[in-house]
Each structure stands twice: as structure tokens, then as C-alpha cells.
Design a protein around this motif. Sequence first.
Motif, PDB file in Angstrom:
ATOM      1  N   PRO A  55       0.806  -1.221   0.000  1.00  0.00           N
ATOM      2  CA  PRO A  55       0.000   0.000   0.000  1.00  0.00           C
ATOM      3  C   PRO A  55       0.836   1.267   0.000  1.00  0.00           C
ATOM      4  O   PRO A  55       0.375   2.319  -0.460  1.00  0.00           O
ATOM      5  N   ASP A  56       2.074   1.186   0.504  1.00  0.00           N
ATOM      6  CA  ASP A  56       2.910   2.382   0.546  1.00  0.00           C
ATOM      7  C   ASP A  56       3.242   2.910  -0.840  1.00  0.00           C
ATOM      8  O   ASP A  56       3.628   4.073  -0.990  1.00  0.00           O
ATOM      9  N   VAL A  92      -0.536   4.747  -1.333  1.00  0.00           N
ATOM     10  CA  VAL A  92      -1.268   5.464  -0.301  1.00  0.00           C
ATOM     11  C   VAL A  92      -0.290   6.198   0.611  1.00  0.00           C
ATOM     12  O   VAL A  92       0.641   5.568   1.154  1.00  0.00           O
ATOM     13  N   LYS A 112      -3.302   6.320   4.865  1.00  0.00           N
ATOM     14  CA  LYS A 112      -3.218   4.898   5.187  1.00  0.00           C
ATOM     15  C   LYS A 112      -3.799   4.597   6.560  1.00  0.00           C
ATOM     16  O   LYS A 112      -4.529   3.612   6.745  1.00  0.00           O
ATOM     17  N   THR A 159      -7.822   4.619   6.596  1.00  0.00           N
ATOM     18  CA  THR A 159      -8.585   3.853   5.608  1.00  0.00           C
ATOM     19  C   THR A 159      -8.325   2.360   5.742  1.00  0.00           C
ATOM     20  O   THR A 159      -7.328   1.927   6.330  1.00  0.00           O
ATOM     21  N   ARG A 208      -8.119  -1.675   3.917  1.00  0.00           N
ATOM     22  CA  ARG A 208      -7.428  -2.297   2.789  1.00  0.00           C
ATOM     23  C   ARG A 208      -8.228  -2.188   1.492  1.00  0.00           C
ATOM     24  O   ARG A 208      -7.659  -1.992   0.414  1.00  0.00           O
ATOM     25  N   TRP A 245      -7.499   1.030   0.080  1.00  0.00           N
ATOM     26  CA  TRP A 245      -6.153   1.043  -0.496  1.00  0.00           C
ATOM     27  C   TRP A 245      -6.176   0.454  -1.905  1.00  0.00           C
ATOM     28  O   TRP A 245      -5.554   0.988  -2.828  1.00  0.00           O
ATOM     29  N   HIS A 246      -6.906  -0.650  -2.069  1.00  0.00           N
ATOM     30  CA  HIS A 246      -7.042  -1.224  -3.417  1.00  0.00           C
ATOM     31  C   HIS A 246      -7.718  -0.229  -4.355  1.00  0.00           C
ATOM     32  O   HIS A 246      -7.360  -0.130  -5.532  1.00  0.00           O
ATOM     33  N   SER A 295     -14.513   4.588   0.073  1.00  0.00           N
ATOM     34  CA  SER A 295     -13.619   4.646  -1.089  1.00  0.00           C
ATOM     35  C   SER A 295     -14.033   5.745  -2.058  1.00  0.00           C
ATOM     36  O   SER A 295     -13.188   6.485  -2.584  1.00  0.00           O
TER      37      SER A 295
END
Length: 410
Positions: free
Chosen positions: A58-59, A62, A67, A70, A72, A75-76, A142
Motif C-alpha cells: 500500500p505504501d 497510499v 493509510k 482507511t 485495505r 487502499w485497493h 472509497s
Amino acid sequence: MTARAVITGLGVVAPSGVGADAHWKSIMDGASRLGRISRFDPSSYPVTLAGEVPDFDPDEFVNPRLKVATDRWTWHGFAAAQEALSDSAVDLSTMDPYETAVALASSSGGNEFGQGELQSLWSEPDGAVSVYQSIAWFYAASVGQISILHQLKGQCSVLVAESAGGLDSFAQAARTIRRGTKVVLAGGTEGPLSPYALTCQLSTRRLSTGTDPATAYRPFAPGAAGYVVGEGGAVLLVEDLDHARERGADIYGEVLGWSATHDGRATRPGDGGDQAQVARALRVALERADRAASDVDVVFPDAVGVPECDRVEAAAIREVFGDQVPVTTQKGQLGRLYQGGAALDVATALQAMRYDVLPATHGLTEVAPGCELNFVTEPTARRTSLAVVNARGYDGYNTALVVGRYEEAS
């Protein structure tokens, strides 16, 4: 009301990989992307397999401030949206932000984040949760976070209809384009792999308890016994045709027609759904696209892997298209991603048009009685100009979407 909605960017974050190219390569090589759940220990659950996004960092997508606020699945969404924007080469800084929007689908939101906070609440002496608990789990998170991040200030929407919502988002995007918006991010991602989320899904009695990734999820096959859940999905950039042409965009295809129906009853064990309503969604979508069933080059089915559901869907496809239209699904390879899976099917259909290759139906060597269709059993070179994607949501939702190769005239 005559604006045409075309797709100019693909963003994929799925068990098949990150990026549209990685996804296409994965489904063409045919290897299963299912495996034992690694995000937590599933040994106490009857379900132990899932389709997880491989090597997702994710880094890379995001920033730290977002991060911690939120889940996962968002993140997607960040990653898939960025992939779609980059692929489209659209420059949002040159656009009126009120002519841009987001329309994504979600089944249940940020389960993993919510569970972590509730566990902290129960186990920590101060009895506190993060200030982000109120928004990170929310099913519209999202949409909100992506719209804020990219300053997409037009009419933004979230669609909720289990898997069917992943197609509803493209219908909503096309409607928004017709109302004057120039760019809409559509599709959906899911993050259903946490203990709480898995427990909720088990209540449907539709998940496979198989332990062999090669045979656990076999839609339309004898011995099919449910589906394997997957995470991730796809976000695509839907754009006004005139705007796309003005900036010289590369066009993958066009959203031509759609339809949503409902069975009118709650889903119960052993209920495969209403064939008439599934067929009606397919038929009306074609009518709205002004296309005949004989024009269709390929159908991507819902392929839930529950025998009763598979028979109903197969019968509806035969009713509308006959038994000769090619049918293909990769869900047995990647898992059922709910809203994200329907959006991913749209991306796959557009890639099939781009490369004029129909990907194979994963792992189908024998067809169950009542599911007889013209399944694509190996990658097949074929001129592909029109595809129908079908999706069905638990508790009676049915949606069909027609996408076609972009042509200068309707």
C-alpha cells in the motif's frame, strides 16, 4: 442525452496482479491464483481458501496520512483508480473538477479496519477506538476518499447490490456522462478477508469448503460446491466521447447498454434465483444497446459456483443467446470478488477486444447437467467487438452490461 460513454483507462488490483497487463498475463497463463488465507489464521473456519492480491504494497499508492485512516479495500481502490487515471493519460489539472466524478460499488466496506478497532475497544483498558472508525468502515469510504484525493467534485455515487453493483456503477457512470460530466471513475474493489467479514459471508451457505485450490471453485462443473472469495477488483475511467477524442485518448471500448432486474424475493438455501428475471436483464440490456443477441461475441457470466444458481444462469443465457455464443469465466482461477469481480470482468472483456483473444474458462473439463453452454476451454483467437457481462447479487439482484468496440458511428 446523446453523449456517448467510452472507456479510456483500466486499473486492476486483483489476485491476478496489479495493473491491467499483469491481469491479462495471469488469466492467459491459466494458473490458479487461489490459496490458503494468509491475512489471518483460518484454521478454525470451514473456509480456508481465498484469492488474495499478491505482493500488494500500500505504501506505493497510499500516503501515510491516508493509510491510517482507511481500510485495505480503499487502499485497493486508491491503487486501481491511480492505475486507471495513468492508463488514460487524462490531465485532471486542466479540467473543471465539477465535470469529474466517481461511481463505485461496495458490498460491505472496511471490515478489517472496523474489526481491529472493535477488538481494541474490547481489550484495551481505556476503551477507545480510532477517530477514523466512523468513516473507514463506511461502504462509501472509497468513493469519498478517492473523490477528495483527486478533487473529483461532480455527482459521486456508491452502488450496493452485492456483485451486481459492480455493473450498476458503469450504468451510473454512463448516465452521469449523459448529464454533462466529462470523466467518471467506475467499478469497485472489495476487502472481504478478515475474520468478521468471513463469518458474515458464511451465513449465505454459498462459500466452498474445499481445500484444493484447483478444485474448490468450479462454476458450471459437476460437483460444484460454492465459491472461493477474493479481494480487490477494478476501477475503469469512463469518459465523454467528445472529450476523449479532443485530447486524443486511446479508447478501449464503449458502454452501450445495461439493465437491472430483481427476483422480488429473498435468497434462501437451494434457491437458484428467477431465470425470467436474469433473462430479462440480458434481453433489455441488448435492446437498450440496440444490438441483437446474434451480434454478441462473448458472454462473461456471474458464475457463482452454486449448482442451482449456475443452472438458472445457464438456462437464461441459452434462452437469450441460444447455445452457440462463446461463454467464458475466470472466477474459478481468481475467486469471487463480489462487486470487484463484476468490474474485473468488464476490464477482461475490453482486453479481449483489444487483443482479439477470448480467455479460457478456468478448469472446466466437464459441464454439469443443465449448464450446457459453448464454454471457451482454451485461449481462442477471435475478432471480438461486442461483449455482455452478467452479474447477480445475493437476495435477487441481476444486472447485465453491454460493452462494445468503439466505432465512429453508433
